[in-house]
Enzyme design. Structure first.
Site, PDB file in Angstrom:
ATOM      1  N   LYS A  60      11.078   2.955 -13.513  1.00 31.39           N
ATOM      2  CA  LYS A  60      11.453   1.778 -12.773  1.00 31.39           C
ATOM      3  C   LYS A  60      13.028   1.830 -12.641  1.00 31.39           C
ATOM      4  O   LYS A  60      13.842   2.707 -13.500  1.00 31.39           O
ATOM      5  CB  LYS A  60      10.882   0.434 -13.618  1.00 31.39           C
ATOM      6  CG  LYS A  60       9.456   0.370 -13.460  1.00 31.39           C
ATOM      7  CD  LYS A  60       9.034  -0.767 -14.162  1.00 31.39           C
ATOM      8  CE  LYS A  60       7.555  -0.967 -14.077  1.00 31.39           C
ATOM      9  NZ  LYS A  60       7.158  -2.288 -14.673  1.00 31.39           N
ATOM     10  N   TYR A 100       1.600  -4.538  -6.445  1.00 30.50           N
ATOM     11  CA  TYR A 100       1.732  -5.663  -7.427  1.00 30.50           C
ATOM     12  C   TYR A 100       0.920  -6.903  -6.847  1.00 30.50           C
ATOM     13  O   TYR A 100       0.979  -8.020  -7.371  1.00 30.50           O
ATOM     14  CB  TYR A 100       3.159  -6.176  -8.063  1.00 30.50           C
ATOM     15  CG  TYR A 100       3.564  -5.050  -8.854  1.00 30.50           C
ATOM     16  CD1 TYR A 100       2.995  -4.771  -9.936  1.00 30.50           C
ATOM     17  CD2 TYR A 100       4.877  -4.709  -8.573  1.00 30.50           C
ATOM     18  CE1 TYR A 100       3.522  -3.903 -10.869  1.00 30.50           C
ATOM     19  CE2 TYR A 100       5.684  -3.924  -9.576  1.00 30.50           C
ATOM     20  CZ  TYR A 100       4.890  -3.362 -10.714  1.00 30.50           C
ATOM     21  OH  TYR A 100       5.483  -2.608 -11.766  1.00 30.50           O
ATOM     22  N   PHE A 108       6.436 -14.831 -12.578  1.00 29.95           N
ATOM     23  CA  PHE A 108       7.575 -13.828 -12.616  1.00 29.95           C
ATOM     24  C   PHE A 108       7.525 -13.244 -11.384  1.00 29.95           C
ATOM     25  O   PHE A 108       8.124 -12.037 -11.279  1.00 29.95           O
ATOM     26  CB  PHE A 108       7.424 -13.239 -13.695  1.00 29.95           C
ATOM     27  CG  PHE A 108       6.082 -12.428 -14.137  1.00 29.95           C
ATOM     28  CD1 PHE A 108       5.842 -11.255 -13.407  1.00 29.95           C
ATOM     29  CD2 PHE A 108       5.087 -13.113 -14.902  1.00 29.95           C
ATOM     30  CE1 PHE A 108       4.730 -10.506 -13.912  1.00 29.95           C
ATOM     31  CE2 PHE A 108       4.027 -12.343 -15.116  1.00 29.95           C
ATOM     32  CZ  PHE A 108       3.575 -11.191 -14.441  1.00 29.95           C
ATOM     33  N   ARG A 136      -1.463   5.944 -20.187  1.00 26.86           N
ATOM     34  CA  ARG A 136      -1.260   4.248 -20.776  1.00 26.86           C
ATOM     35  C   ARG A 136      -1.088   4.291 -22.186  1.00 26.86           C
ATOM     36  O   ARG A 136      -0.168   3.408 -22.416  1.00 26.86           O
ATOM     37  CB  ARG A 136      -2.400   3.623 -20.490  1.00 26.86           C
ATOM     38  CG  ARG A 136      -2.988   2.983 -18.902  1.00 26.86           C
ATOM     39  CD  ARG A 136      -1.801   2.240 -18.515  1.00 26.86           C
ATOM     40  NE  ARG A 136      -2.051   0.857 -18.678  1.00 26.86           N
ATOM     41  CZ  ARG A 136      -1.242  -0.138 -18.190  1.00 26.86           C
ATOM     42  NH1 ARG A 136      -0.579   0.013 -17.384  1.00 26.86           N
ATOM     43  NH2 ARG A 136      -1.467  -1.202 -18.699  1.00 26.86           N
ATOM     44  N   THR A 142       2.344  -3.506 -22.078  1.00 27.96           N
ATOM     45  CA  THR A 142       3.422  -4.094 -21.123  1.00 27.96           C
ATOM     46  C   THR A 142       4.563  -4.775 -21.699  1.00 27.96           C
ATOM     47  O   THR A 142       5.316  -4.522 -21.109  1.00 27.96           O
ATOM     48  CB  THR A 142       2.166  -4.901 -20.381  1.00 27.96           C
ATOM     49  OG1 THR A 142       1.217  -4.370 -19.908  1.00 27.96           O
ATOM     50  CG2 THR A 142       3.219  -5.776 -19.329  1.00 27.96           C
ATOM     51  N   ARG A 153       7.859   2.599 -23.570  1.00 27.82           N
ATOM     52  CA  ARG A 153       8.180   1.288 -23.896  1.00 27.82           C
ATOM     53  C   ARG A 153       8.515   0.895 -25.362  1.00 27.82           C
ATOM     54  O   ARG A 153       9.658   0.249 -25.432  1.00 27.82           O
ATOM     55  CB  ARG A 153       7.204   0.390 -23.171  1.00 27.82           C
ATOM     56  CG  ARG A 153       6.967   0.514 -21.893  1.00 27.82           C
ATOM     57  CD  ARG A 153       5.648  -0.299 -21.276  1.00 27.82           C
ATOM     58  NE  ARG A 153       5.616  -0.342 -19.734  1.00 27.82           N
ATOM     59  CZ  ARG A 153       4.531  -0.651 -19.433  1.00 27.82           C
ATOM     60  NH1 ARG A 153       3.425  -0.933 -19.947  1.00 27.82           N
ATOM     61  NH2 ARG A 153       4.435  -0.661 -17.716  1.00 27.82           N
ATOM     62  N   ASN A 163      10.594  -2.857 -18.598  1.00 29.36           N
ATOM     63  CA  ASN A 163       9.847  -2.109 -19.525  1.00 29.36           C
ATOM     64  C   ASN A 163       9.785  -0.585 -18.966  1.00 29.36           C
ATOM     65  O   ASN A 163       8.959   0.111 -19.268  1.00 29.36           O
ATOM     66  CB  ASN A 163       8.322  -2.614 -19.613  1.00 29.36           C
ATOM     67  CG  ASN A 163       7.695  -2.916 -18.619  1.00 29.36           C
ATOM     68  OD1 ASN A 163       8.135  -2.591 -17.196  1.00 29.36           O
ATOM     69  ND2 ASN A 163       6.535  -3.358 -18.490  1.00 29.36           N
ATOM     70  N   HIS A 166       6.099   2.601 -15.113  1.00 36.31           N
ATOM     71  CA  HIS A 166       4.695   2.041 -14.582  1.00 36.31           C
ATOM     72  C   HIS A 166       3.834   3.419 -14.876  1.00 36.31           C
ATOM     73  O   HIS A 166       4.063   4.318 -14.633  1.00 36.31           O
ATOM     74  CB  HIS A 166       4.770   1.606 -13.159  1.00 36.31           C
ATOM     75  CG  HIS A 166       3.391   1.400 -12.515  1.00 36.31           C
ATOM     76  ND1 HIS A 166       2.776   0.373 -12.631  1.00 36.31           N
ATOM     77  CD2 HIS A 166       2.841   2.526 -11.943  1.00 36.31           C
ATOM     78  CE1 HIS A 166       1.608   0.531 -12.009  1.00 36.31           C
ATOM     79  NE2 HIS A 166       1.561   1.703 -11.634  1.00 36.31           N
ATOM     80  N   GLU A 177      -2.991   3.234  -5.763  1.00 41.01           N
ATOM     81  CA  GLU A 177      -1.640   3.527  -5.774  1.00 41.01           C
ATOM     82  C   GLU A 177      -1.100   4.640  -5.395  1.00 41.01           C
ATOM     83  O   GLU A 177      -0.160   4.640  -4.813  1.00 41.01           O
ATOM     84  CB  GLU A 177      -1.296   3.322  -7.467  1.00 41.01           C
ATOM     85  CG  GLU A 177      -1.605   1.591  -7.844  1.00 41.01           C
ATOM     86  CD  GLU A 177      -1.290   1.652  -9.421  1.00 41.01           C
ATOM     87  OE1 GLU A 177      -0.703   2.510 -10.125  1.00 41.01           O
ATOM     88  OE2 GLU A 177      -1.524   0.429 -10.002  1.00 41.01           O
TER      89      GLU A 177
HETATM   90  P1  IDP Z   1       1.457  -2.973 -16.758  1.00 45.18           P
HETATM   91  O1  IDP Z   1       2.744  -2.650 -16.123  1.00 45.18           O
HETATM   92  O2  IDP Z   1       1.621  -2.781 -18.146  1.00 45.18           O
HETATM   93  O3  IDP Z   1       0.247  -2.556 -16.097  1.00 45.18           O
HETATM   94  P2  IDP Z   1       0.974  -5.508 -15.495  1.00 45.18           P
HETATM   95  O4  IDP Z   1       0.169  -6.727 -16.009  1.00 45.18           O
HETATM   96  O5  IDP Z   1       0.181  -5.045 -14.583  1.00 45.18           O
HETATM   97  O6  IDP Z   1       1.272  -4.462 -16.753  1.00 45.18           O
HETATM   98  O7  IDP Z   1       2.583  -6.066 -15.126  1.00 45.18           O
HETATM   99  C1  IDP Z   1       3.158  -5.329 -14.021  1.00 45.18           C
HETATM  100  C2  IDP Z   1       4.735  -5.445 -14.362  1.00 45.18           C
HETATM  101  O8  IDP Z   1       4.884  -6.939 -14.341  1.00 45.18           O
HETATM  102  C3  IDP Z   1       4.898  -4.982 -15.851  1.00 45.18           C
HETATM  103  O9  IDP Z   1       5.171  -3.853 -16.201  1.00 45.18           O
HETATM  104  C4  IDP Z   1       6.195  -5.675 -16.166  1.00 45.18           C
HETATM  105  O10 IDP Z   1       7.480  -5.086 -15.437  1.00 45.18           O
HETATM  106  C5  IDP Z   1       6.294  -7.159 -15.223  1.00 45.18           C
HETATM  107  N1  IDP Z   1       5.512  -8.164 -16.060  1.00 45.18           N
HETATM  108  C6  IDP Z   1       4.372  -8.400 -16.559  1.00 45.18           C
HETATM  109  N2  IDP Z   1       4.503  -9.662 -17.292  1.00 45.18           N
HETATM  110  C7  IDP Z   1       5.414 -10.285 -17.418  1.00 45.18           C
HETATM  111  C8  IDP Z   1       6.032 -11.268 -17.760  1.00 45.18           C
HETATM  112  O11 IDP Z   1       5.506 -12.085 -18.630  1.00 45.18           O
HETATM  113  N3  IDP Z   1       7.517 -11.495 -17.507  1.00 45.18           N
HETATM  114  C9  IDP Z   1       8.369 -10.675 -16.818  1.00 45.18           C
HETATM  115  N4  IDP Z   1       7.736  -9.656 -16.120  1.00 45.18           N
HETATM  116  C10 IDP Z   1       6.405  -9.348 -16.489  1.00 45.18           C
HETATM  117 MG    MG Z   2      -0.675  -3.037 -14.201  1.00 46.95          MG
END
Ligand code: IDP
Ligand code: MG
Length: 201
Positions: A60, A100, A108, A136, A142, A153, A163, A166, A177
């Protein structure tokens, strides 16, 4: 005496191997070997590892700005996975919205799109046996506050809003994807010369 020590070392090793495999694989489907095939020493069709599985990994904007691309690529290479696609791009908003789409209703979401389009992203497709689940685990939780040390991470970030990386979260997600981010021509089918050293085929 020596034989006794050797036997004990072998026993400990196989116990550790079972323990590690169990811990790491919990919650994910695993390849099965039929009892009859295992007992006869034959390998069933289902035990032949699928080394062609693919996943999308993207560094990212925060990861690119912080010059972490090389270290992230190194972790996947070191693990034995094969790079089959790589590009750097400013991600168009419609691609991010589709990528997304499951998070559209989250508070968010607008800030997530802003963050993801704030700078270049390095998108990659990695290939290998169970690469989706392995990546993963390598990327970590996450929320970096809950990510284990040793994960990307867990080692390079501390807040969920930045974070670093992806990773696709399922086989279906990875297929969706990869098609979204890459054209067929941008992906390379090739055989690693060390393939037989990383996996029994
Ligand atoms: P992942 O990236 O581990 O698969 P997802 O739930 O798919 O997690 O969320 C996608 C992305 O959205 C996360 O990697 C993060 O950048 C962002 N994200 C998820 N939850 C939050 C939050 O509570 N606050 C801000 N950003 C978030
Ligand atoms: Mg995800």
């Amino acid at each position: 005496m020596q034989r006794c020590i050797f036997r004990r070392v072998v026993q400990q090793f196989s116990f550790r191997e079972q323990e590690t495999t169990k811990g790491v694989l919990s919650g994910f489907p695993t390849t099965t070997t039929t009892t009859a095939a295992a007992a006869s020493g034959r390998r069933s069709k289902s035990s032949v590892p699928d080394v062609r599985e693919r996943t999308l990994i993207a560094v990212k904007p925060d990861g690119v700005h912080r010059r972490l691309v090389g270290q992230i690529i190194q972790r996947f290479e070191q693990r034995g996975f094969k790079l089959v696609g790589l590009k750097m791009l400013k991600v168009p908003e419609d691609l991010l919205t589709q990528h997304y789409c499951q998070l559209r209703s989250k508070p968010f979401f607008p800030r997530l799109l802003e963050y993801m389009s704030s700078g270049p992203v390095v998108a990659m497709v990695w290939e290998g046996h169970k690469v989706v689940q392995a990546s993963r685990l390598m990327v970590g939780h996450t929320n970096p506050a809950e990510a284990q040390a040793g994960t990307v991470r867990g080692d390079f970030s501390f807040h969920v809003s930045r974070n670093v990386v992806h990773a696709s979260d399922s086989l279906e997600g990875a297929q969706r994807e990869i098609q979204l981010w890459f054209t067929g021509k941008e992906l390379m089918n090739w055989d690693c010369c060390d393939q037989s050293l990383t996996c029994e085929l």
